[in-house]
Design an enzyme around this catalytic site. Sequence first.
Site, PDB file in Angstrom:
ATOM      1  N   ARG A 191      37.758  46.922  40.842  1.00 42.64           N
ATOM      2  CA  ARG A 191      38.635  47.203  40.033  1.00 42.64           C
ATOM      3  C   ARG A 191      37.897  48.695  39.057  1.00 42.64           C
ATOM      4  O   ARG A 191      38.511  47.537  37.790  1.00 42.64           O
ATOM      5  CB  ARG A 191      39.967  46.399  40.180  1.00 42.64           C
ATOM      6  N   GLU A 250      42.440  42.648  33.106  1.00 43.66           N
ATOM      7  CA  GLU A 250      42.310  44.141  34.839  1.00 43.66           C
ATOM      8  C   GLU A 250      42.934  45.215  33.826  1.00 43.66           C
ATOM      9  O   GLU A 250      42.084  46.223  33.924  1.00 43.66           O
ATOM     10  CB  GLU A 250      42.941  43.600  35.403  1.00 43.66           C
ATOM     11  N   SER A 281      48.252  42.681  38.035  1.00 43.07           N
ATOM     12  CA  SER A 281      47.396  41.673  38.109  1.00 43.07           C
ATOM     13  C   SER A 281      46.841  42.174  36.843  1.00 43.07           C
ATOM     14  O   SER A 281      46.492  43.087  36.911  1.00 43.07           O
ATOM     15  CB  SER A 281      46.506  41.868  39.630  1.00 43.07           C
TER      16      SER A 281
HETATM   17  P1  NAP Z   1      47.043  36.622  48.100  1.00 40.83           P
HETATM   18  O1  NAP Z   1      47.599  37.203  49.248  1.00 40.83           O
HETATM   19  O2  NAP Z   1      48.009  36.272  47.358  1.00 40.83           O
HETATM   20  O3  NAP Z   1      45.796  36.066  48.598  1.00 40.83           O
HETATM   21  C1  NAP Z   1      45.319  36.019  46.654  1.00 40.83           C
HETATM   22  C2  NAP Z   1      44.342  36.602  46.173  1.00 40.83           C
HETATM   23  O4  NAP Z   1      42.786  35.801  47.366  1.00 40.83           O
HETATM   24  C3  NAP Z   1      44.279  38.141  46.498  1.00 40.83           C
HETATM   25  O5  NAP Z   1      44.122  38.529  45.109  1.00 40.83           O
HETATM   26  C4  NAP Z   1      43.176  38.588  47.228  1.00 40.83           C
HETATM   27  O6  NAP Z   1      42.123  39.680  46.735  1.00 40.83           O
HETATM   28  C5  NAP Z   1      42.404  37.231  47.922  1.00 40.83           C
HETATM   29  N1  NAP Z   1      42.662  37.350  49.268  1.00 40.83           N
HETATM   30  C6  NAP Z   1      43.364  37.036  50.224  1.00 40.83           C
HETATM   31  N2  NAP Z   1      43.714  37.887  51.576  1.00 40.83           N
HETATM   32  C7  NAP Z   1      42.639  37.619  51.169  1.00 40.83           C
HETATM   33  C8  NAP Z   1      41.497  38.391  53.000  1.00 40.83           C
HETATM   34  N3  NAP Z   1      41.953  37.718  53.981  1.00 40.83           N
HETATM   35  N4  NAP Z   1      39.877  38.594  52.575  1.00 40.83           N
HETATM   36  C9  NAP Z   1      39.248  38.869  51.603  1.00 40.83           C
HETATM   37  N5  NAP Z   1      40.451  38.138  50.044  1.00 40.83           N
HETATM   38  C10 NAP Z   1      41.752  37.611  50.554  1.00 40.83           C
HETATM   39  O7  NAP Z   1      47.236  38.530  47.115  1.00 40.83           O
HETATM   40  P2  NAP Z   1      48.572  38.827  45.986  1.00 40.83           P
HETATM   41  O8  NAP Z   1      48.216  38.547  44.550  1.00 40.83           O
HETATM   42  O9  NAP Z   1      49.888  37.931  46.860  1.00 40.83           O
HETATM   43  O10 NAP Z   1      48.285  40.149  46.631  1.00 40.83           O
HETATM   44  C11 NAP Z   1      48.504  40.575  47.768  1.00 40.83           C
HETATM   45  C12 NAP Z   1      47.501  42.180  47.323  1.00 40.83           C
HETATM   46  O11 NAP Z   1      47.916  43.170  46.390  1.00 40.83           O
HETATM   47  C13 NAP Z   1      46.019  41.654  46.913  1.00 40.83           C
HETATM   48  O12 NAP Z   1      44.933  42.562  47.809  1.00 40.83           O
HETATM   49  C14 NAP Z   1      46.023  41.593  45.330  1.00 40.83           C
HETATM   50  O13 NAP Z   1      44.551  42.607  44.998  1.00 40.83           O
HETATM   51  C15 NAP Z   1      46.888  43.095  45.218  1.00 40.83           C
HETATM   52  N6  NAP Z   1      47.758  43.508  44.093  1.00 40.83           N
HETATM   53  C16 NAP Z   1      46.857  44.241  43.523  1.00 40.83           C
HETATM   54  C17 NAP Z   1      47.589  44.463  42.021  1.00 40.83           C
HETATM   55  C18 NAP Z   1      47.298  45.034  40.527  1.00 40.83           C
HETATM   56  O14 NAP Z   1      47.914  45.593  40.293  1.00 40.83           O
HETATM   57  N7  NAP Z   1      45.642  45.033  40.948  1.00 40.83           N
HETATM   58  C19 NAP Z   1      49.071  43.873  41.847  1.00 40.83           C
HETATM   59  C20 NAP Z   1      49.550  43.123  42.316  1.00 40.83           C
HETATM   60  C21 NAP Z   1      48.660  43.136  44.166  1.00 40.83           C
HETATM   61  P3  NAP Z   1      41.845  40.733  46.417  1.00 40.83           P
HETATM   62  O15 NAP Z   1      43.003  41.010  45.337  1.00 40.83           O
HETATM   63  O16 NAP Z   1      40.952  41.440  45.331  1.00 40.83           O
HETATM   64  O17 NAP Z   1      42.428  41.362  47.106  1.00 40.83           O
END
Ligand code: NAP
Length: 330
Positions: free
Chosen positions: A156, A326, A230
């Site tokens: 990020r 972020e 996020s």
């Molecule tokens: P989630 O699936 O509930 O998982 C929680 C966190 O665990 C995530 O933030 C993700 O990290 C990590 N994670 C889950 N499975 C993983 C795997 N197999 N290997 C490595 N790390 C794992 O997450 P969520 O909040 O619903 O979000 C899903 C994805 O969308 C994530 O990648 C998240 O970063 C992305 N997202 C980004 C934003 C933003 O504004 N930047 C907003 C919403 C969602 P990571 O975040 O490092 O992937």
Amino acid sequence: MQAMNTFGIAAVAQQFVRIEQCEQLAVVRCDPVLSGLPRLVLGGGSNLVLPDSVPGLVLQIALPGREVVAQDEDYVYVRGGAGENWHEFVQWTLELGLGGLENLSLIPGTVGAAPIQNIGAYGVEMQDVFHQLTAFDFNSGQSLTLNKEECCFAYRDSVFKRAYRARMVILDVTFALPKAWQPRLAYADLARTLAQQQIDAPQPADVSAAIIAIRQAKLPDPQVIGNAGSFFKNPIVTTAVRDRLLTHYPQLVSYPQADGRYKLAAGWLIEQCGWKGKSLGRAGVYEKQALVLVNRGGASAAEVRALASAIQADVQARFGVELETEPVFA
Ligand code: NAP
């Protein structure tokens, strides 16, 4: 600028210019009044917390354009103007039958904003498919091409959040989409959704549709509830810290990193501190996902900051872990 930031903060800019042609940037740079002002470069305003009054010049980048620019044995190269809506650009590549961007479906914002924080979701980061970008340098007045190394992408993060902040304006971005496409299905939500749909050999469009369904179910639509996605980065900690936490919290959610450290799920830490669904003033924590801060209506930047600080303090006190924000605070 309320409609120009997804958090819906009713900010007012001192000066505002919408950039629809690259040549306008050279004009702004030579303008006797505008050239001396501090600059804020605005894309989709989806990763931004604005003050009520934005000092200086806001440049809204609205440069259009999508094209297939080249191909070789391994890749098809596609370019998007910085002002293109990110999700529409992703959908356009899928309509062309090209895979590579599908895991990044439905991320708010523009093509030009994507490299700034190296957007990532569901196991794919923008840098995985990035080829190069063109940027206008306010220091020299020239346009230049930057490759992946020069952008210093990290989790990020990129050089555009640091040394090049307000100096470089991204004009367009070129992606290298692989001809030998492989689905990236490591994230449990994604694999589960495709399994429920009984899709064994998903195509890029299937993965995109699954991601869209997951995001719509879990994340607030900025058109309905103001938010900046996020709000905190997932902290990366040493094995020793993770092991110490595991002894006290066996349910701790953590993922091993290539460098031997562990990524903790910031949303889980925040939820454990009891913040999910709570509010402070007119800013709150989203009911379905504790990593997302929301505007309950009329929130100011000060209220958002106060909420973020209270969460950071609680997570620090309880887990001894620092949470980094972020979005960019303008
Ligand atoms: P989630 O699936 O509930 O998982 C929680 C966190 O665990 C995530 O933030 C993700 O990290 C990590 N994670 C889950 N499975 C993983 C795997 N197999 N290997 C490595 N790390 C794992 O997450 P969520 O909040 O619903 O979000 C899903 C994805 O969308 C994530 O990648 C998240 O970063 C992305 N997202 C980004 C934003 C933003 O504004 N930047 C907003 C919403 C969602 P990571 O975040 O490092 O992937």
